[in-house]
Scaffold this active site. Sequence first.
Site, mmCIF file in Angstrom:
data_model
loop_
_atom_site.group_PDB
_atom_site.id
_atom_site.type_symbol
_atom_site.label_atom_id
_atom_site.label_comp_id
_atom_site.label_asym_id
_atom_site.label_seq_id
_atom_site.Cartn_x
_atom_site.Cartn_y
_atom_site.Cartn_z
ATOM 1 C CG ASN A 10 -1.705 1.186 1.439
ATOM 2 O OD1 ASN A 10 -1.890 1.883 0.551
ATOM 3 N ND2 ASN A 10 -2.336 1.525 2.569
ATOM 4 C CE LYS A 12 0.286 3.605 4.803
ATOM 5 N NZ LYS A 12 0.106 3.745 6.315
ATOM 6 C CG HIS A 95 -5.533 1.556 5.283
ATOM 7 N ND1 HIS A 95 -5.184 2.594 6.130
ATOM 8 C CD2 HIS A 95 -4.730 0.847 4.938
ATOM 9 C CE1 HIS A 95 -4.127 2.444 6.468
ATOM 10 N NE2 HIS A 95 -3.535 1.296 5.665
ATOM 11 C CD GLU A 97 -3.100 5.351 6.626
ATOM 12 O OE1 GLU A 97 -2.995 5.684 5.282
ATOM 13 O OE2 GLU A 97 -1.948 5.038 7.205
ATOM 14 C CD GLU A 165 -3.093 -2.833 7.348
ATOM 15 O OE1 GLU A 165 -2.089 -3.038 6.796
ATOM 16 O OE2 GLU A 165 -3.747 -1.894 6.856
ATOM 17 N N GLY A 171 2.754 2.075 10.730
ATOM 18 C CA GLY A 171 3.686 3.095 10.480
ATOM 19 C C GLY A 171 4.339 3.711 11.811
ATOM 20 C CB SER A 210 5.602 -1.828 11.941
ATOM 21 O OG SER A 210 4.984 -0.354 12.136
#
Length: 247
Positions: A10, A12, A95, A97, A165, A171, A210
């Site tokens: 991904n 992003k 996701h 986000e 996730e 991240g 990560s």
Amino acid sequence: MARQFFVGGNFKMNGSKDSIQSIVQNLNSASLPSNVQVVIAPPAPYLFWAAEHNKQPTVEVAAQNCYDKASGAYTGEVSAVALKDLGIPWVILGHSERRIIFKESDELIASKTKFALDSGLKVILCIGETLEEKKAGKTVEVCKRQLQAVLDVVSDWSNIVIAYEPVWAIGTGLAATADDAQEIHKDIRNFLSTAIGSQAESVRILYGGSVSGKNAKDFRGKDDVDGFLVGGASLKPEFVDIIKSRE
Ligand code: PEP
């Protein structure tokens, strides 16, 4: 039941024409294992360009989002039907986000998932708990709630790959341990089994958060970890090491 190992990347909202070209070229020139399915998700403007430049038969391309309508007055949204029309086979939905920054509800994600599947796309469906939810012991409860919304509207899970996730691992450099990931993936599969029966055995459950060229090998031997969804490291040459981590 043998489930094909799957590695998603991904990107992003990152990358330029030059940097995405070098990622695609790096994949093109690598000797990738023929038994690992790879899906890269560049930002929308580079999607078709990346698909055209990809020469690896085991690599496909995903959009990072799509809407639950085919067309109409939805400025800025991405149509699943248009993605299919242009030969993009996959889409990432749910996701964290999108859930957190863009306030997408479980119900909207479920509706998008159903619409994408009905439009002929395959879906990487992301689920996972925040740090607060983890601290409150609600990891499995949150994953079940997010999955239940999709179970309410989708009965055929053959074109869905789940990505577990944990939000606190995305991240941050703080990946879940392989043992913890295995335990949660097992819980997720058991929950799916009660809802969709033996189909659950063939649904791939990826770990994301990560994952790096260094730690990917730690997850070897974990029966319910069927691959990875990779963010930051998918922009770097170590993405190839992650793809090869089962060798
Ligand atoms: C992600 O955003 O899906 C992700 C897993 O990111 P990272 O690998 O950078 O933690």
